[in-house]
Motif scaffolding. Sequence first.
Motif, PDB file in Angstrom:
ATOM      1  N   PHE A  71       0.837  -1.199   0.000  1.00  0.00           N
ATOM      2  CA  PHE A  71       0.000   0.000   0.000  1.00  0.00           C
ATOM      3  C   PHE A  71       0.876   1.253   0.000  1.00  0.00           C
ATOM      4  O   PHE A  71       1.772   1.403   0.822  1.00  0.00           O
ATOM      5  CB  PHE A  71      -0.910   0.012   1.228  1.00  0.00           C
ATOM      6  N   THR A  72       0.612   2.157  -0.930  1.00  0.00           N
ATOM      7  CA  THR A  72       1.326   3.426  -0.973  1.00  0.00           C
ATOM      8  C   THR A  72       0.318   4.566  -1.067  1.00  0.00           C
ATOM      9  O   THR A  72      -0.760   4.415  -1.649  1.00  0.00           O
ATOM     10  CB  THR A  72       2.290   3.516  -2.172  1.00  0.00           C
ATOM     11  N   LEU A  73       0.681   5.699  -0.499  1.00  0.00           N
ATOM     12  CA  LEU A  73      -0.162   6.882  -0.503  1.00  0.00           C
ATOM     13  C   LEU A  73       0.718   8.048  -0.930  1.00  0.00           C
ATOM     14  O   LEU A  73       1.592   8.498  -0.185  1.00  0.00           O
ATOM     15  CB  LEU A  73      -0.757   7.116   0.883  1.00  0.00           C
ATOM     16  N   GLU A  74       0.488   8.519  -2.150  1.00  0.00           N
ATOM     17  CA  GLU A  74       1.311   9.580  -2.724  1.00  0.00           C
ATOM     18  C   GLU A  74       0.531  10.894  -2.703  1.00  0.00           C
ATOM     19  O   GLU A  74      -0.566  10.983  -3.263  1.00  0.00           O
ATOM     20  CB  GLU A  74       1.671   9.204  -4.163  1.00  0.00           C
ATOM     21  N   THR A  75       1.097  11.902  -2.053  1.00  0.00           N
ATOM     22  CA  THR A  75       0.445  13.205  -2.008  1.00  0.00           C
ATOM     23  C   THR A  75       0.720  13.965  -3.298  1.00  0.00           C
ATOM     24  O   THR A  75       1.879  14.179  -3.670  1.00  0.00           O
ATOM     25  CB  THR A  75       0.945  14.029  -0.806  1.00  0.00           C
TER      26      THR A  75
END
Length: 260
Positions: A71-75
């Motif tokens: 899981f990755t969360l890129e702003t």
Amino acid sequence: MTNESVRSQLEGVWELHTSSEFTTLDLDATMETMTDTPAVLHVPTAMGARGREPVRDFYRRWFVGRNPRDFTLETLTRTVGDDRIVDEMLASFTHDIEVPWILPGVAATGRAISIAVIAVVSFDGVLIASEHIYWDQASVLGQAGLIEPSTMARLPVAVDQRATLTDGPLNELTGAGRRPCRGDIGRATVVIPAGPAIPDRTERTTRIPPSAPSYREPGGTCANVNVRRPTRRLRGPRGRPADVPPDSHRLWGIGRQISR
């Protein structure tokens, strides 16, 4: 304390909050960034909680440690005010375990999912008072294989949202696969909420004249469009009750008048 320093402090709290959720998986550290009466709402799935103990229980049962390893969360963009942060993000993961907050009750499909996510984070002082999280659930269901590809092909839903947010093609949902066409007689019903004068909410299916548009399915054939509309009870020319869709003479080009 200047506005700039307050905003910097809010960003630091939000960064600590998200890293505790997704990286260190530290429930206590996550809760330390929140007020005594926080609210966490994942709007598309109605997953979340209100109140400190319910939010802690939600994080423990359904969120912290319940995300895939990749899981990755890129702003992408961030807007910071004196008491609110709005983040535009890109969340990507392989659905190899159940992810309750985004696909509750759905067993792992093994599909890759990438979606745009908006987080509206409100603060009370320097602590998080609420999180409202939004994304396109239709895109998630399509990428997870929970909507048939043939159905997705007919829906105005962009699946590759990463491409949309970068340099991908635009305006493709208006192509030949979904253009209005003429020639086939469809069955339509338009649903209009019934007011106080229509207590029974009866429905009527009306045959559309050949000139009315339906929608072209892949392959070039015209599909029937089902539209539901409740009817109101009127009096026919001889005083007999008649169920007639309101304003049908304007919608379908019917010229005759109906007396009340």
